[in-house]
Design an enzyme around this catalytic site. Structure first.
Site, short mmCIF file in Angstrom:
data_model
loop_
_atom_site.label_atom_id
_atom_site.label_comp_id
_atom_site.label_asym_id
_atom_site.label_seq_id
_atom_site.Cartn_x
_atom_site.Cartn_y
_atom_site.Cartn_z
N ASP A 195 0.69 -1.22 0.10
CA ASP A 195 0.12 -0.09 -0.06
C ASP A 195 0.84 1.31 -0.04
O ASP A 195 0.64 2.48 -1.01
CB ASP A 195 -0.90 -0.02 1.32
CG ASP A 195 -1.58 1.28 1.24
OD1 ASP A 195 -2.76 1.40 0.39
OD2 ASP A 195 -1.59 2.01 2.24
N GLU A 226 -1.69 -5.71 -3.67
CA GLU A 226 -1.04 -5.00 -3.01
C GLU A 226 0.38 -5.66 -2.40
O GLU A 226 1.54 -5.22 -2.54
CB GLU A 226 -1.59 -4.21 -1.70
CG GLU A 226 -2.45 -3.09 -2.07
CD GLU A 226 -3.13 -2.47 -0.86
OE1 GLU A 226 -3.42 -1.38 -0.99
OE2 GLU A 226 -3.31 -3.18 0.09
#
Length: 231
Positions: free
Chosen positions: A50, A122
């Site tokens: 992220d 991610e």
């Protein structure tokens, strides 16, 4: 499993030096909980991915849209680095087929769950980042740019939709209620003129007039964006 991973890497466009990173990226916590010999899942990679995505996407947006202000760039990034976009990308790359899931998630169609797919995407990005020596280098940047090029370009077409842009700015704080109210309608029936107020938690943040409610709402949203310094 390694043959499947190799085939997937060829389609993905990146071959790992440390294949265990990709294996971990594809390992959901439900699988590691049910298999005690598996010591790692992809949750830590998700956290790291992220941050990497945020940094690289921010840089790409900064370069792509040199005339946009900080608020709009933030809204663009929020649109790109979000669960819906990441899950759609993961679906396109068939990430779901590669995941190692526990029996419970398998029974509940976990391979198609948006949250699981987004988290895995991610984690894959983080795996590439670590495989490159934990640096955001040209390889990492080029890969992310290739993966998200359509989403980055699409920001330009969304730029004229002031209501969408205002909604994105408002959502950054969370818990805010944005609405549009018709303040007045003037002029003849065949050619009315609408005045609309954009309200945030009942406070007027923008006001504009137009020949339709939609036009007036866009104008009010544009004025509100100016108030936020995000036009």
């Amino acid at each position: 499993m390694n043959k499947r991973l190799l085939a997937w890497q060829m389609e993905f466009g990146y071959v790992f030096s440390d294949l265990s990173l990709l294996e971990t990226a594809f390992t959901h916590s439900s699988y590691s909980h049910e298999n005690k010999n598996i010591s790692q899942d992809n949750e830590r990679l998700e956290f790291l991915g992220d941050a990497v995505l945020g940094a690289v996407i921010s840089t790409l947006l900064y370069r792509t849209y040199p005339a946009e202000r900080e608020g709009i760039l933030s809204s663009y990034r929020q649109t790109i680095v979000c669960e819906a976009t990441l899950a759609a990308l993961a679906t396109r790359l068939q990430v779901g087929e590669m995941l190692r899931l526990g029996n419970g998630e398998l029974q509940h169609n976990g391979r198609k769950k948006r949250s699981i797919l987004a988290d895995a995407m991610e984690a894959v990005v983080a795996a590439v980042y670590l495989d490159q020596g934990a640096v955001i280098n040209e390889t990492v940047t080029t890969l992310i740019e290739r993966l998200f090029t359509d989403e980055i370009r699409a920001c330009a077409t969304r730029g004229l939709d002031y209501k969408s842009r205002l909604q994105q700015v408002v959502e950054q704080d969370g818990g805010e209620r944005l609405e549009y109210r018709v303040a007045s309608v003037t002029g003849p029936v065949h050619d009315p003129r609408f005045t609309v107020e954009a309200r945030l938690n009942s406070n007027v943040i923008g006001r504009a007039s137009g020949r339709s409610k939609q036009e007036a709402e866009q104008g009010a949203a544009k004025e509100a964006l100016s108030l936020f310094g995000a036009e």
